[in-house]
Scaffold this active site. Structure first.
Site, mmCIF file in Angstrom:
data_model
loop_
_atom_site.group_PDB
_atom_site.id
_atom_site.type_symbol
_atom_site.label_atom_id
_atom_site.label_comp_id
_atom_site.label_asym_id
_atom_site.label_seq_id
_atom_site.Cartn_x
_atom_site.Cartn_y
_atom_site.Cartn_z
ATOM 1 N N ASN A 9 0.647 -1.232 -0.129
ATOM 2 C CA ASN A 9 -0.280 -0.011 0.047
ATOM 3 C C ASN A 9 0.810 1.360 -0.110
ATOM 4 O OD1 ASN A 9 -1.741 2.155 0.500
ATOM 5 N ND2 ASN A 9 -2.521 1.217 2.529
ATOM 6 N N LYS A 11 0.147 4.135 -0.260
ATOM 7 C CA LYS A 11 -0.507 5.422 0.207
ATOM 8 C C LYS A 11 -0.480 6.631 -0.491
ATOM 9 C CE LYS A 11 -0.201 3.420 4.925
ATOM 10 N NZ LYS A 11 -0.150 3.342 6.181
ATOM 11 N N HIS A 97 -9.672 1.125 5.100
ATOM 12 C CA HIS A 97 -8.335 1.487 5.736
ATOM 13 C C HIS A 97 -8.523 2.191 6.802
ATOM 14 C CE1 HIS A 97 -4.229 2.311 6.873
ATOM 15 N NE2 HIS A 97 -3.866 1.341 5.998
ATOM 16 N N GLU A 99 -7.020 4.467 8.022
ATOM 17 C CA GLU A 99 -6.682 6.154 7.611
ATOM 18 C C GLU A 99 -8.087 6.650 6.885
ATOM 19 O OE1 GLU A 99 -2.982 5.301 5.517
ATOM 20 O OE2 GLU A 99 -2.337 4.690 7.744
ATOM 21 N N GLU A 169 -5.208 -4.823 10.575
ATOM 22 C CA GLU A 169 -4.105 -3.920 10.885
ATOM 23 C C GLU A 169 -4.287 -3.103 12.296
ATOM 24 O OE1 GLU A 169 -2.339 -2.769 6.804
ATOM 25 O OE2 GLU A 169 -3.945 -1.469 7.355
ATOM 26 N N GLY A 175 2.694 2.232 10.790
ATOM 27 C CA GLY A 175 3.549 3.461 10.724
ATOM 28 C C GLY A 175 4.403 3.902 11.799
ATOM 29 N N SER A 215 3.550 -2.030 10.320
ATOM 30 C CA SER A 215 5.089 -2.047 10.391
ATOM 31 C C SER A 215 5.597 -3.396 9.916
ATOM 32 C CB SER A 215 5.582 -1.779 11.853
ATOM 33 O OG SER A 215 5.097 -0.253 12.112
HETATM 34 P P1 13P Z 1 3.147 0.347 7.606
HETATM 35 O O1 13P Z 1 3.397 -0.992 7.057
HETATM 36 O O2 13P Z 1 3.783 1.529 6.993
HETATM 37 O O3 13P Z 1 2.996 0.383 8.983
HETATM 38 O O4 13P Z 1 1.431 0.635 7.078
HETATM 39 C C1 13P Z 1 0.582 -0.479 7.247
HETATM 40 C C2 13P Z 1 -0.631 -0.171 6.538
HETATM 41 O O5 13P Z 1 -1.298 0.735 6.712
HETATM 42 C C3 13P Z 1 -0.771 -0.817 5.242
HETATM 43 O O6 13P Z 1 -2.104 -0.468 4.814
#
Ligand code: 13P
Length: 253
Positions: A9, A11, A97, A99, A169, A175, A215
Site C-alpha cells: 500500500n 498510500k 483502511h 486512515e 491492521e 507507521g 509495520s
Molecule cells: P506500515 O507498514 O507503514 O505500518 O503501514 C501499514 C498499512 O497501513 C498498510 O495498509
C-alpha cells in the site's frame, strides 16, 4: 491451499517519476518473487492507468487500488468507481483502511456498499479492520474487531464473502515501527477465521485469505507469516523499497 498474498500500500507517497522508478525496479526483480504468492501493488489512483499499461506484459505483479466509491457512474466529483478500476484491469481494492475510517469518516454502511460494488465488478476487496491503542488497552479489541467485520461483511452471501481478503491492521502498529507480535496477530486472525467459519461455514472460513498489516518489515515478516492464520501482509512504508518488499513477499516458510 489458501491463497498467500502480499500487497504494497503505497498510500499518498512518491511523485510520478519516483513511482515509475519503483515499478521499474519491481519489474526488474519480478522473477525472484515466489510464484506461489500473489504480489499486489496499490499505487496512488492517479498512477493506475499508466501502471496498468506498464504491467501489461508482467502478470506476476497485480494492480490494486487504495479506495473507490460505490456507484458505477454519475455526478460524484473526485470519486473513482469500481467500473472504472475494472476497465484498467485493477484486480484488488483496499476498503476500510483505518486512515480512511479516521480522516474521511467512512462508516460501516459506506464500507459495506463499497464491498458490494466491488464484488459486482469482480474486483477483490481487501477489507481492513483493526483497533486503536485505547481499545486494546481496555482489552475489548476482540469484540471491537468482530463488530467491524459483522457490521460490514455479514450481509454478504457465502459465495460473496469467499471472494474477499481480510487485512488485520492494528492501528497502533501502522507507521509506528511497533509491530504486533506474531502471537497477537495470530490471536486476532484466528478469531476472525473462527467467526467467519461460524457464520458462513467451514469451507468459506478455511479458504479465506487473512493478512496482517502494521509495520510489517523484512526482518519481522518471517515470524508473523509463520502463524497458522496469517496468509500474508499488507505492507505500507516497507513496500516503497523494492528489495525489502521482495524480502517480505518471500518470507513464507
Ligand atoms: P506500515 O507498514 O507503514 O505500518 O503501514 C501499514 C498499512 O497501513 C498498510 O495498509
Amino acid at each position: 491451499m489458501r491463497k498467500k498474498l502480499v500487497a504494497g500500500n503505497w498510500k499518498m507517497n512518491l511523485n510520478y517519476g519516483e513511482a515509475k522508478q519503483l515499478l521499474a525496479k519491481l519489474i526488474e526483480i519480478k522473477s525472484q518473487f515466489n510464484p506461489a504468492t500473489e504480489i499486489v501493488i496499490c499505487p496512488p489512483a492517479i498512477y493506475l492507468s499508466a501502471f496498468s499499461e506498464h504491467l501489461r506484459n508482467h502478470p506476476e505483479i497485480k494492480l490494486g487500488a487504495q479506495n473507490c466509491y460505490f456507484q458505477d457512474t454519475g455526478a460524484f466529483t473526485g470519486e473513482i468507481s469500481p467500473l472504472q478500476l475494472k476497465s484498467l484491469g485493477v484486480k484488488y481494492c483496499i476498503i476500510g483502511h483505518s486512515e480512511r475510517r479516521e480522516h474521511f469518516n467512512e462508516s460501516y454502511e459506506v464500507l459495506s456498499k463499497k464491498v458490494k460494488a466491488l464484488l459486482k465488478h469482480e474486483i477483490i476487496p481487501v477489507f481492513c479492520c483493526g483497533e486503536q491503542l485505547e481499545v486494546r488497552n481496555s482489552n475489548v479489541h476482540k469484540e471491537f474487531i468482530m463488530k467491524q467485520i459483522e457490521d460490514s461483511l455479514f450481509q454478504l452471501k457465502p459465495n460473496e464473502i469467499s471472494e474477499i481478503v481480510i487485512a488485520y491492521e492494528p492501528i497502533w502498529a501502522i507507521g509506528t515501527g511497533k509491530t504486533a507480535t506474531a502471537e497477537q496477530a495470530q490471536e486476532v486472525q484466528g478469531l476472525i477465521r473462527a467467526r467467519i467459519t461460524k457464520q458462513f461455514g467451514e469451507q468459506v472460513g478455511n479458504a479465506m485469505t487473512i493478512i496482517y498489516g502494521g509495520s510489517c518489515k523484512g526482518d519481522n515478516a518471517k515470524e508473523i507469516f509463520a502463524q497458522a492464520d496469517v496468509d500474508g501482509g499488507l505492507v505500507g512504508g516497507a513496500s516503497l523499497n523494492a528489495e525489502e518488499f521482495l524480502q517480505i513477499s518471500n518470507s513464507f516458510q
